[in-house]
Scaffold this motif. Sequence first.
Motif, PDB file in Angstrom:
ATOM      1  N   THR A  91       0.835  -1.204   0.000  1.00 29.94           N
ATOM      2  CA  THR A  91       0.000   0.000   0.000  1.00 29.94           C
ATOM      3  C   THR A  91       0.869   1.252   0.000  1.00 29.94           C
ATOM      4  O   THR A  91       0.556   2.235  -0.685  1.00 29.94           O
ATOM      5  N   TYR A 108      -9.120   2.914  -0.900  1.00 28.28           N
ATOM      6  CA  TYR A 108      -8.399   1.799  -0.278  1.00 28.28           C
ATOM      7  C   TYR A 108      -9.393   0.820   0.331  1.00 28.28           C
ATOM      8  O   TYR A 108     -10.231   1.193   1.161  1.00 28.28           O
ATOM      9  N   SER A 110      -9.877  -1.716   2.835  1.00 25.67           N
ATOM     10  CA  SER A 110      -9.265  -2.179   4.077  1.00 25.67           C
ATOM     11  C   SER A 110     -10.036  -3.393   4.586  1.00 25.67           C
ATOM     12  O   SER A 110     -10.409  -4.271   3.808  1.00 25.67           O
ATOM     13  N   LYS A 126      -3.417  -4.031   7.625  1.00 16.93           N
ATOM     14  CA  LYS A 126      -4.437  -3.228   6.958  1.00 16.93           C
ATOM     15  C   LYS A 126      -4.581  -1.861   7.621  1.00 16.93           C
ATOM     16  O   LYS A 126      -4.821  -0.848   6.948  1.00 16.93           O
ATOM     17  N   GLU A 130      -4.106   1.875   6.005  1.00 18.64           N
ATOM     18  CA  GLU A 130      -5.003   3.021   6.168  1.00 18.64           C
ATOM     19  C   GLU A 130      -4.217   4.282   6.524  1.00 18.64           C
ATOM     20  O   GLU A 130      -4.505   5.377   6.033  1.00 18.64           O
ATOM     21  N   ILE A 142     -11.695   5.342   2.296  1.00 16.33           N
ATOM     22  CA  ILE A 142     -11.391   4.003   2.807  1.00 16.33           C
ATOM     23  C   ILE A 142     -12.700   3.251   3.013  1.00 16.33           C
ATOM     24  O   ILE A 142     -13.662   3.804   3.558  1.00 16.33           O
ATOM     25  N   ARG A 144     -14.286  -0.518   4.520  1.00 19.39           N
ATOM     26  CA  ARG A 144     -13.971  -1.657   5.383  1.00 19.39           C
ATOM     27  C   ARG A 144     -15.046  -2.735   5.220  1.00 19.39           C
ATOM     28  O   ARG A 144     -16.084  -2.698   5.883  1.00 19.39           O
TER      29      ARG A 144
END
Length: 293
Positions: A91, A108, A110, A126, A130, A142, A144
């Motif tokens: 990342t 992203y 995550s 992870k 972030e 982000i 999740r």
Amino acid sequence: MIALVTGGAGVVGKALCRELLARDVCVRVLVLPGDTQAGFLPEGVEVFYGDVTDADSIREAFVGVDLVYHLAAILLSTKPGAFERINAGGTRNVVNVAKAAAVKRLVYVSSISVTYPVLTEYGQSKLAGESYVKNSGLPWTIVRPTLVISSPIGTGGIEFNMFVAYVKRFPVYFMPGGGKCLKRPVKSTDLVKGIALAGLSECAVGNTYALAGETVLSMADMAKAVLKQAGKRHCMIPLPWWISKKLAVLKSWIGGRPVTAEQALAGFLYDAAPDIENAKSDLGYTPGSPLEF
């Protein structure tokens, strides 16, 4: 608009490509050299080969890209340092290459496991990812995901597939903690739409969203749903936590060789039933319930 999907040859990655193409987005994917799954990508996708752990190998894929969806990661491993090298370090490389290429937006993917009170190595990697994203200086979002379920059951998310195999394997199965842990599993189709919207919604910039399903279920309830669909009448035996942690053999029952005992048990120990109201209001996210009773 050109969108790059890292890890695009995975189950979620391929589905995200189809979702973006349906929204008239030009799609590129970054896949590992030699990945045979690249041959199953949707028509019209531009394929680049590279490894996120090697920044030089991925630079070409970012040239001219407006939006990056960073999915490339590993979920399971027992190799020392693998999570740190691929999930966190990979990342960091994606962030640096994206900045150098003047990418306008970074999403992203995550994991809800970053919210666990005690993090596994996977969760730590992870969460580190972030941090790199938030401090990148790029417009970021982000997401999740929670426990991912595909239809038919057993064809999608690795973690849920292991759970399905476990409860179906023997007529009697042990449930750590009595199966009281709460989850909010998400249909893979709903997850993919949520990820796509996170990159296409202007109000999502600078925000973090849990992408989960509509229904909160206990692990015991999920096991019942899996067995009902399979036409099986297996019996659950609740197993206290102190015994679960002592039984190293439970690791092989639940996950097998690719999983550490810590990671195998974490999913049974910690709730993953987040609030999704901000995803609904900001993204127009409208998930269903992936399991039927």
